[in-house]
Design an enzyme around this catalytic site. Structure first.
Site, PDB file in Angstrom:
ATOM      1  N   LYS A  88     -44.519  -6.122  21.549  1.00  0.00           N
ATOM      2  CA  LYS A  88     -45.710  -5.470  22.129  1.00  0.00           C
ATOM      3  C   LYS A  88     -45.549  -3.945  22.127  1.00  0.00           C
ATOM      4  O   LYS A  88     -46.425  -3.215  21.683  1.00  0.00           O
ATOM      5  CB  LYS A  88     -45.960  -5.942  23.580  1.00  0.00           C
ATOM      6  CG  LYS A  88     -46.210  -7.419  23.735  1.00  0.00           C
ATOM      7  CD  LYS A  88     -46.495  -7.804  25.175  1.00  0.00           C
ATOM      8  CE  LYS A  88     -45.343  -7.548  26.131  1.00  0.00           C
ATOM      9  NZ  LYS A  88     -44.138  -8.384  25.863  1.00  0.00           N
ATOM     10  N   ARG A 112     -37.545 -14.349  32.506  1.00  0.00           N
ATOM     11  CA  ARG A 112     -38.768 -13.644  32.082  1.00  0.00           C
ATOM     12  C   ARG A 112     -39.643 -14.538  31.221  1.00  0.00           C
ATOM     13  O   ARG A 112     -40.872 -14.516  31.327  1.00  0.00           O
ATOM     14  CB  ARG A 112     -38.400 -12.360  31.319  1.00  0.00           C
ATOM     15  CG  ARG A 112     -37.968 -11.235  32.257  1.00  0.00           C
ATOM     16  CD  ARG A 112     -37.159 -10.160  31.547  1.00  0.00           C
ATOM     17  NE  ARG A 112     -37.846  -9.562  30.432  1.00  0.00           N
ATOM     18  CZ  ARG A 112     -37.227  -8.957  29.412  1.00  0.00           C
ATOM     19  NH1 ARG A 112     -35.912  -8.897  29.376  1.00  0.00           N
ATOM     20  NH2 ARG A 112     -37.932  -8.429  28.453  1.00  0.00           N
TER      21      ARG A 112
END
Ligand code: AP5
Ligand code: MG
Length: 216
Positions: free
Chosen positions: A13, A172
C-alpha cells in the site's frame, strides 16, 4: 480524486501510494506514517498509539479518526487525497463517509490490493524503512537501497519496523481479516471497489492501479 487503498499488511500500500500520489498530484495520507512520525517526535498522540502498534492492534478510533480528519482538512488535501491504512474498520469507514458528506464530497475509488499470505511474509521480512520518514520504504532483495542501511531519498538510517516481528505480523493479519476486510463489502455496496493483484513488480502493480482508476 479521493481514493482509498486497502489491503493486508505488506501488500505494498505504502509503496504504491507514494507512486500513485505523485502521478495524480494528490497527497499520500498514511495513518501508520502519521503515528510513526508522532512516536519519533515523542508527542502525546504518539505515546497513546505506540503500545497498540507494538501489539499489532488497531489504535482506538477516537485517536485515529480525529488525526485523519485533521490531516484531510489541510490545504493540500482540498482537491483530493490518497488514503493508505485508513479507514481500517467499519466505524472509521462510516466516520469517513460523514466527514466527506459534511464537505459535499465523495470517494472516487477504493483499490483493494490482493496478495497471497506467503508473499506478505517475504515482503515484510525484508522491509526496511527510513528513521527520518517512514514513507521511504525499501526491501533488502526486491527494492534494495544503493548503500545498505542508508535511505536513497534522504540519507536517513534504515531499520526494521518494531511491528514487523513474526508474532506481531500474525496478529496484524488476524486484525486485518476480522476488522478491515468488512470495509471492502461496505464500499462494494457503494460500487467503489476494484480488486487488483499486488503480485509482480512495483511498476506492474502501478499500471493495474492506474488502469482501475481510468488513468492509463
Ligand atoms: P500501517 O503502517 O498502515 O501498516 P500495515 O497496514 O500493516 O501495512 P504495512 O505498512 O505493513 O504494508 P504496506 O501495504 O504499506 O506495504 P509496503 O508498501 O511497506 O499500520 C501500522 C499500525 O499502525 C497498525 O498495525 C495499527 O496499530 C496502526 N494504525 C495505522 N492506521 C490505523 C487506523 N486507521 N486505525 C487504527 N490503527 C491504525 O511494502 C512492504 C514491503 O514489500 C516493502 O519492503 C516494499 O519494498 C516491498 N514491496 C512493495 N511492493 C512490492 C512488489 N510489487 N514486489 C516486491 N516487493 C514489494
Ligand atoms: Mg504501509
Amino acid at each position: 480524486m479521493r481514493i482509498v487503498l486497502v489491503g493486508p499488511p505488506g501488500a505494498g500500500k505504502g509503496t504504491q501510494a507514494t507512486v500513485l500520489a505523485g502521478k495524480l498530484s494528490i497527497p499520500h495520507i498514511s495513518t501508520g506514517d502519521l503515528f510513526r512520525a508522532n512516536i519519533s517526535q515523542g508527542t502525546e498522540l504518539g505515546q497513546k498509539a505506540q503500545e497498540y502498534m507494538r501489539g499489532g492492534q488497531l489504535v482506538p478510533d477516537e485517536v485515529t479518526i480525529g488525526m485523519a480528519k485533521d490531516r484531510m482538512s489541510e490545504p493540500d488535501a482540498a482537491g483530493g487525497f490518497l488514503l493508505d491504512g485508513f479507514p481500517r474498520n467499519i466505524a472509521q469507514a462510516e466516520a469517513l463517509d460523514g466527514i466527506l458528506k459534511e464537505d459535499g464530497e465523495e470517494l472516487d475509488a477504493v483499490l483493494d490490493l490482493e496478495v497471497p499470505e506467503e508473499e506478505i511474509v517475504k515482503r515484510i521480512a525484508g522491509r526496511r524503512i527510513c528513521r527520518s520518514d517512514s514513507s521511504h520504504v525499501f526491501h533488502v532483495e526486491y527494492s534494495a537501497p544503493k548503500t545498505e542501511g542508508v535511505c536513497d531519498i534522504c540519507g536517513g538510517e534504515l531499520y526494521q519496523r518494531d511491528d514487523d516481528r513474526e508474532e506481531t505480523v500474525r496478529k496484524r493479519l488476524a486484525v486485518y481479516h476480522e476488522e478491515t476486510e468488512p470495509i471492502i463489502e461496505h464500499y462494494r455496496e457503494q460500487g467503489l471497489v476494484t480488486t487488483i493483484s499486488a503480485l509482480g513488480s512495483v511498476t506492474e502493480v502501478t499500471g493495474r492501479a492506474m488502469a482501475a482508476l481510468g488513468k492509463s
